[in-house]
Design a protein around this motif. Structure first.
Motif, PDB file in Angstrom:
ATOM      1  N   ASP A  59      10.698  24.569 -25.961  1.00 24.07           N
ATOM      2  CA  ASP A  59      10.575  25.698 -25.067  1.00 24.07           C
ATOM      3  C   ASP A  59      11.138  24.830 -23.639  1.00 24.07           C
ATOM      4  OD1 ASP A  59       9.536  27.518 -26.675  1.00 24.07           O
ATOM      5  OD2 ASP A  59       7.517  26.794 -26.282  1.00 24.07           O
ATOM      6  N   GLU A  60      11.121  23.777 -23.588  1.00 23.05           N
ATOM      7  CA  GLU A  60      11.454  22.925 -22.302  1.00 23.05           C
ATOM      8  C   GLU A  60      13.105  22.887 -22.243  1.00 23.05           C
ATOM      9  OE1 GLU A  60       9.120  21.598 -24.608  1.00 23.05           O
ATOM     10  OE2 GLU A  60       7.370  22.043 -23.124  1.00 23.05           O
ATOM     11  N   ASP A  61      13.492  22.818 -23.296  1.00 21.33           N
ATOM     12  CA  ASP A  61      15.136  23.024 -23.153  1.00 21.33           C
ATOM     13  C   ASP A  61      15.599  24.422 -22.825  1.00 21.33           C
ATOM     14  OD1 ASP A  61      15.486  20.344 -24.246  1.00 21.33           O
ATOM     15  OD2 ASP A  61      15.452  21.085 -26.397  1.00 21.33           O
ATOM     16  N   ARG A  62      14.829  25.307 -23.373  1.00 25.66           N
ATOM     17  CA  ARG A  62      15.279  26.874 -23.156  1.00 25.66           C
ATOM     18  C   ARG A  62      15.009  27.339 -21.821  1.00 25.66           C
ATOM     19  NH1 ARG A  62      12.923  27.128 -28.706  1.00 25.66           N
ATOM     20  NH2 ARG A  62      14.870  27.701 -30.003  1.00 25.66           N
ATOM     21  N   GLU A  63      14.162  26.644 -21.074  1.00 28.31           N
ATOM     22  CA  GLU A  63      13.335  27.231 -20.096  1.00 28.31           C
ATOM     23  C   GLU A  63      14.822  27.490 -18.855  1.00 28.31           C
ATOM     24  OE1 GLU A  63      10.079  27.600 -16.454  1.00 28.31           O
ATOM     25  OE2 GLU A  63       9.472  26.441 -18.396  1.00 28.31           O
ATOM     26  N   PRO A  64      15.277  26.242 -18.388  1.00 27.58           N
ATOM     27  CA  PRO A  64      16.277  26.535 -17.323  1.00 27.58           C
ATOM     28  C   PRO A  64      17.541  27.472 -17.920  1.00 27.58           C
ATOM     29  CG  PRO A  64      16.034  24.322 -17.910  1.00 27.58           C
ATOM     30  CD  PRO A  64      15.249  25.017 -19.055  1.00 27.58           C
ATOM     31  N   TRP A  65      17.590  27.330 -19.056  1.00 28.76           N
ATOM     32  CA  TRP A  65      18.745  28.722 -19.763  1.00 28.76           C
ATOM     33  C   TRP A  65      18.296  30.019 -19.514  1.00 28.76           C
ATOM     34  CZ3 TRP A  65      17.817  30.993 -24.824  1.00 28.76           C
ATOM     35  CH2 TRP A  65      19.090  31.936 -25.315  1.00 28.76           C
ATOM     36  N   ILE A  97       9.997  36.044 -19.266  1.00 28.59           N
ATOM     37  CA  ILE A  97      11.033  35.178 -18.274  1.00 28.59           C
ATOM     38  C   ILE A  97      12.239  36.142 -17.865  1.00 28.59           C
ATOM     39  CG2 ILE A  97      12.671  33.443 -17.661  1.00 28.59           C
ATOM     40  CD1 ILE A  97      10.649  31.585 -19.607  1.00 28.59           C
ATOM     41  N   LEU A  98      12.885  36.707 -18.778  1.00 30.23           N
ATOM     42  CA  LEU A  98      13.938  37.518 -18.575  1.00 30.23           C
ATOM     43  C   LEU A  98      13.555  38.612 -17.950  1.00 30.23           C
ATOM     44  CD1 LEU A  98      15.801  37.011 -22.110  1.00 30.23           C
ATOM     45  CD2 LEU A  98      16.404  35.989 -19.874  1.00 30.23           C
ATOM     46  N   CYS A  99      12.580  39.389 -18.157  1.00 29.60           N
ATOM     47  CA  CYS A  99      12.261  40.720 -17.464  1.00 29.60           C
ATOM     48  C   CYS A  99      11.404  40.767 -16.267  1.00 29.60           C
ATOM     49  CB  CYS A  99      11.713  41.823 -18.670  1.00 29.60           C
ATOM     50  SG  CYS A  99      10.317  41.578 -19.189  1.00 29.60           S
ATOM     51  N   HIS A 100      10.882  39.699 -16.088  1.00 33.97           N
ATOM     52  CA  HIS A 100       9.812  39.383 -14.821  1.00 33.97           C
ATOM     53  C   HIS A 100      10.543  39.535 -13.689  1.00 33.97           C
ATOM     54  CE1 HIS A 100       6.573  37.960 -12.342  1.00 33.97           C
ATOM     55  NE2 HIS A 100       7.592  37.255 -11.615  1.00 33.97           N
ATOM     56  N   GLY A 101      10.197  40.853 -12.877  1.00 35.59           N
ATOM     57  CA  GLY A 101      10.912  41.446 -11.628  1.00 35.59           C
ATOM     58  C   GLY A 101      12.107  41.899 -11.868  1.00 35.59           C
ATOM     59  N   HIS A 102      12.559  42.335 -13.187  1.00 34.62           N
ATOM     60  CA  HIS A 102      13.796  43.181 -13.380  1.00 34.62           C
ATOM     61  C   HIS A 102      13.424  44.331 -14.090  1.00 34.62           C
ATOM     62  CE1 HIS A 102      15.784  39.380 -11.964  1.00 34.62           C
ATOM     63  NE2 HIS A 102      15.068  38.780 -12.806  1.00 34.62           N
ATOM     64  N   PRO A 103      13.181  45.254 -13.557  1.00 33.02           N
ATOM     65  CA  PRO A 103      12.856  46.518 -14.320  1.00 33.02           C
ATOM     66  C   PRO A 103      14.102  47.018 -14.952  1.00 33.02           C
ATOM     67  CG  PRO A 103      13.219  46.848 -11.687  1.00 33.02           C
ATOM     68  CD  PRO A 103      13.182  45.396 -12.067  1.00 33.02           C
ATOM     69  N   SER A 104      15.284  46.592 -14.529  1.00 31.66           N
ATOM     70  CA  SER A 104      16.484  47.332 -15.611  1.00 31.66           C
ATOM     71  C   SER A 104      16.241  46.693 -17.016  1.00 31.66           C
ATOM     72  CB  SER A 104      17.741  46.985 -14.925  1.00 31.66           C
ATOM     73  OG  SER A 104      18.155  45.409 -15.078  1.00 31.66           O
ATOM     74  N   VAL A 105      15.647  45.733 -17.404  1.00 30.99           N
ATOM     75  CA  VAL A 105      15.889  45.226 -18.682  1.00 30.99           C
ATOM     76  C   VAL A 105      15.329  46.171 -19.780  1.00 30.99           C
ATOM     77  CG1 VAL A 105      15.018  43.172 -20.208  1.00 30.99           C
ATOM     78  CG2 VAL A 105      15.917  42.939 -17.892  1.00 30.99           C
ATOM     79  N   VAL A 106      16.020  46.164 -20.602  1.00 33.10           N
ATOM     80  CA  VAL A 106      15.848  46.822 -22.227  1.00 33.10           C
ATOM     81  C   VAL A 106      16.251  45.800 -23.253  1.00 33.10           C
ATOM     82  CG1 VAL A 106      16.131  48.760 -23.682  1.00 33.10           C
ATOM     83  CG2 VAL A 106      16.224  49.004 -21.099  1.00 33.10           C
TER      84      VAL A 106
END
Length: 175
Positions: A59-65, A97-106
């Motif tokens: 998970d630590e490796d993936r977070e910056p990605w 993480i990907l959709c936080h604050g990003h309402p366009s995500v599906v």
């Protein structure tokens, strides 16, 4: 939600290695008139080396990605662009993480059966992700939950057929 985000949509093609994300990407981008992002390009050199050596990412490796992909999504939203990005997005926390604050995500979870995944990985060459990491990815995978924006596609058809199915299922969501 800002007006630009309301005018945009970001499709995250998700799934384990071999699910067809990169194969479906061009056809979906063409059908949607979207901007493309290849999730593998957002990985650090250290992550690529680790996966190439057969070691799964933490998970630590993936977070910056994931944070860099999320920033790219935000840039697309601010520009009012429809976008498609590939990202394994295996866990709910990663998708958050990907959709936080990003309402366009599906999210579109490409989900062929294990035998098909193994067949695809065995025939793939030139990719840093070895087939030996499939079990760890399948063990990590958390399917989409009912409250997450998105749906699953059993991606055993060719990439064009899968892209067409996705567009059909996105009907009504496309800005």
């Amino acid at each position: 939600m800002n007006d630009d985000a309301a005018r945009s949509m970001t499709v995250v093609l998700m799934g384990v290695s071999g699910s067809g994300k990169s194969a479906v990407l061009p056809g979906l981008v063409g059908r949607l008139g979207a901007v493309a992002g290849e999730g593998d390009a957002f990985h650090s050199a250290a992550n690529v080396r680790k996966m190439a050596s057969g070691r799964p990412l933490t998970d630590e490796d993936r977070e910056p990605w994931l944070q860099s992909i999320a920033a790219w999504i935000g840039e697309r939203e601010r520009a009012g662009e429809t976008a498609v990005v590939t990202c394994s997005a295996l866990r709910r926390g990663y998708r958050d993480i990907l959709c936080h604050g990003h309402p366009s995500v599906v999210f579109v979870h490409l989900a062929p059966d294990r035998a098909e995944l193994e067949r695809r990985l065995a025939s793939r060459s030139g990719h840093y992700m070895p087939a030996s990491l499939l079990p760890s990815q399948l063990a990590t995978l958390e399917p989409l939950e009912a409250d997450e924006p998105g749906f699953e596609v059993t991606s055993t058809e060719g990439p064009d057929a899968v892209a067409e199915e996705i567009v059909d299922r996105l009907a009504g969501r496309i800005p």
